[in-house]
Write a protein that holds these residues in place. Structure first.
Motif, PDB file in Angstrom:
ATOM      1  N   ASP A 215      41.267 -44.050  23.782  1.00  0.00           N
ATOM      2  CA  ASP A 215      40.462 -43.299  24.753  1.00  0.00           C
ATOM      3  C   ASP A 215      41.269 -42.171  25.385  1.00  0.00           C
ATOM      4  O   ASP A 215      40.762 -41.069  25.591  1.00  0.00           O
ATOM      5  CB  ASP A 215      39.957 -44.240  25.853  1.00  0.00           C
TER       6      ASP A 215
ATOM      7  N   TYR B 195      32.702 -36.821  24.680  1.00  0.00           N
ATOM      8  CA  TYR B 195      31.828 -37.503  25.637  1.00  0.00           C
ATOM      9  C   TYR B 195      30.875 -38.451  24.916  1.00  0.00           C
ATOM     10  O   TYR B 195      30.693 -39.608  25.335  1.00  0.00           O
ATOM     11  CB  TYR B 195      31.045 -36.469  26.442  1.00  0.00           C
TER      12      TYR B 195
ATOM     13  N   ALA C 213      32.596 -41.464  23.795  1.00  0.00           N
ATOM     14  CA  ALA C 213      33.104 -42.278  24.900  1.00  0.00           C
ATOM     15  C   ALA C 213      32.032 -43.157  25.537  1.00  0.00           C
ATOM     16  O   ALA C 213      32.335 -44.242  26.023  1.00  0.00           O
ATOM     17  CB  ALA C 213      33.717 -41.378  25.969  1.00  0.00           C
ATOM     18  N   VAL C 214      30.783 -42.703  25.566  1.00  0.00           N
ATOM     19  CA  VAL C 214      29.750 -43.414  26.321  1.00  0.00           C
ATOM     20  C   VAL C 214      28.906 -44.332  25.452  1.00  0.00           C
ATOM     21  O   VAL C 214      27.904 -44.883  25.913  1.00  0.00           O
ATOM     22  CB  VAL C 214      28.840 -42.423  27.090  1.00  0.00           C
TER      23      VAL C 214
ATOM     24  N   PRO D  20      33.043 -41.096  31.354  1.00  0.00           N
ATOM     25  CA  PRO D  20      33.704 -41.788  30.237  1.00  0.00           C
ATOM     26  C   PRO D  20      34.815 -42.704  30.776  1.00  0.00           C
ATOM     27  O   PRO D  20      35.218 -42.559  31.939  1.00  0.00           O
ATOM     28  CB  PRO D  20      34.288 -40.644  29.415  1.00  0.00           C
TER      29      PRO D  20
END
Length: 398
Positions: free
Chosen positions: A129, A326, A329-330, A394
């Motif tokens: 991440d 993004y 990440a989500v 995130p």
């Protein structure tokens, strides 16, 4: 990064692909006009190409969670090779429409491609991440530099007259080069390690817990892409050709520097996102770029128009690595290929509608209207994105 890292092969393959897209986006309208087709027909070809990319990307979304990403990337590289060969041989408009629909010709010279969701999912699984946005920025940086070099290479057909090679023949050879780039990209994809797909993944639903988030993002991204479709690189080149009588060599130099500025913006975007967040970086760099495009539409002379377009280029792509990061990440890891696909599909479908509309405006001599429409809709998209997603952070921003 060590040379044997899978991300290295993805970066190199992206560079080859974007180099090809860089010269194809500029040469495509020139090639079609040389064959005797109208600006409206050029716009329709661009629309059909983007529509075909959308449908291929839908298929990738369903297949990405069930099959090894490497084999899907190899299939895409093979299709790229076949597309380059076919375009170089075909003169019939209906057949060119079929090739544009089924192939990989990219009139936008950007990240609207069947390769994108596959490369995004493959890259995201290789990094943490904390590294993700930086790696996507590097991925975009390499692609932008390669695209800029490709734009510069678009001037080659005008230079070949000195060796007695006709312009049309030279453009055809550039499409053959595009086919060879597909072969080279395939060799790079073949070096990505195979990941065995377990029975659980093979039976997985493409989207699960992140469905609502992905659908909301997809709706917003489709608005952005519909706007961008009015000024895909092929049509922006056409606008410069018809409004200011720009030569092919001048266009190549302009799009080269445009690509260089975009490339330098990617690491800046990664740095900025660490300080103000991914969503804020996307929005607060995008709005000024749209204002620059709006002003370029009314520029009275070529130097001012090019200056404004270069300002736009320096800002407009900063949302590319941040947007990709993004989305990855989500959503959950199992949903990444599907999420990348299902946020790309509406973009491709929406972007497919607007080039034909832009072509119709060109044909009706409303040449600056596509730029105005693009800028206005993009500003609306940015404001909606900020309102809806500024609270969804995130992992690295929580």
């Amino acid at each position: 990064m060590q040379s044997g890292h899978p991300a290295t092969y993805l970066f190199a393959a992206r560079a080859l692909r974007d180099f090809g897209d860089g010269f194809v986006a500029i040469l495509l309208p020139v090639y079609l006009l040389t064959l005797g087709f109208s600006p409206l027909q050029v716009g329709i070809i661009a629309t059909v190409s983007l529509l075909g990319s959308a449908l291929l990307t839908i298929a990738v979304g369903f297949l990405g969670a069930r099959y090894d990403l490497r084999w899907l990337l190899l299939a895409g590289a093979s299709l790229m090779t076949a597309t380059g060969v076919a375009v170089s041989l075909v003169h019939d408009y209906l057949l060119l429409l079929v090739i544009a629909f089924a192939g990989t010709i990219n009139p936008s010279a950007g990240s609207v491609s069947v390769f994108v969701p596959l490369e995004h999912a493959a890259l995201a699984r290789e990094v943490t991440d904390a590294e993700r946005t930086r790696m996507f920025a590097r991925y975009s940086l390499i692609g932008a530099f390669a695209g800029a070099a490709g734009a510069l290479a678009a001037a080659l057909p005008d230079l070949t007259s000195t060796i007695g090679l006709g312009r049309l023949t030279a453009i055809k050879l550039m499409f053959v080069l595009y086919a060879f780039l597909g072969i080279a990209g395939g060799h790079l994809y073949a070096r990505i390690p195979m990941r065995m797909v377990g029975s659980e993944a093979a039976n997985a639903v493409a989207l699960g817990p992140s469905r609502a988030i992905v659908l909301r993002l997809a709706a917003l991204f489709s608005l952005d892409a519909f706007a961008g479709g009015f000024v895909v690189q092929s049509l922006l080149a056409l606008w410069l050709f018809e409004r200011f009588n720009l030569s092919l060599a001048q266009a190549g130099v302009f799009f080269f520097w445009s690509g260089v500025l975009s490339a330098f913006s990617f690491p800046v975007a990664a740095w900025l996102s660490r300080h103000i967040g991914l969503i804020n970086t996307m929005v607060f760099t995008h709005i000024p770029s749209s204002i620059a495009l709006l002003l370029a539409a009314f520029a009275p002379n070529l130097p001012l128009a090019l200056a404004l377009l270069l300002i736009r280029a320096a800002l407009s792509q900063m949302d590319v690595p941040t947007r990709s990061s993004y989305v990855m990440a989500v959503v959950t890891e199992a949903e990444r290929a599907a999420a990348a696909s299902f946020t790309s599909v509406p973009r491709s479908l929406a972007a497919a509608a607007s080039p034909a509309l832009a072509g119709a405006l060109f044909a009706a001599s409303y040449r600056s209207w596509p730029l105005v429409i693009c800028a206005t809709l993009k500003i609306a998209y940015d404001l909606l994105l900020l309102l809806q997603f500024r609270q969804l952070k995130p992992p690295e921003e929580r």
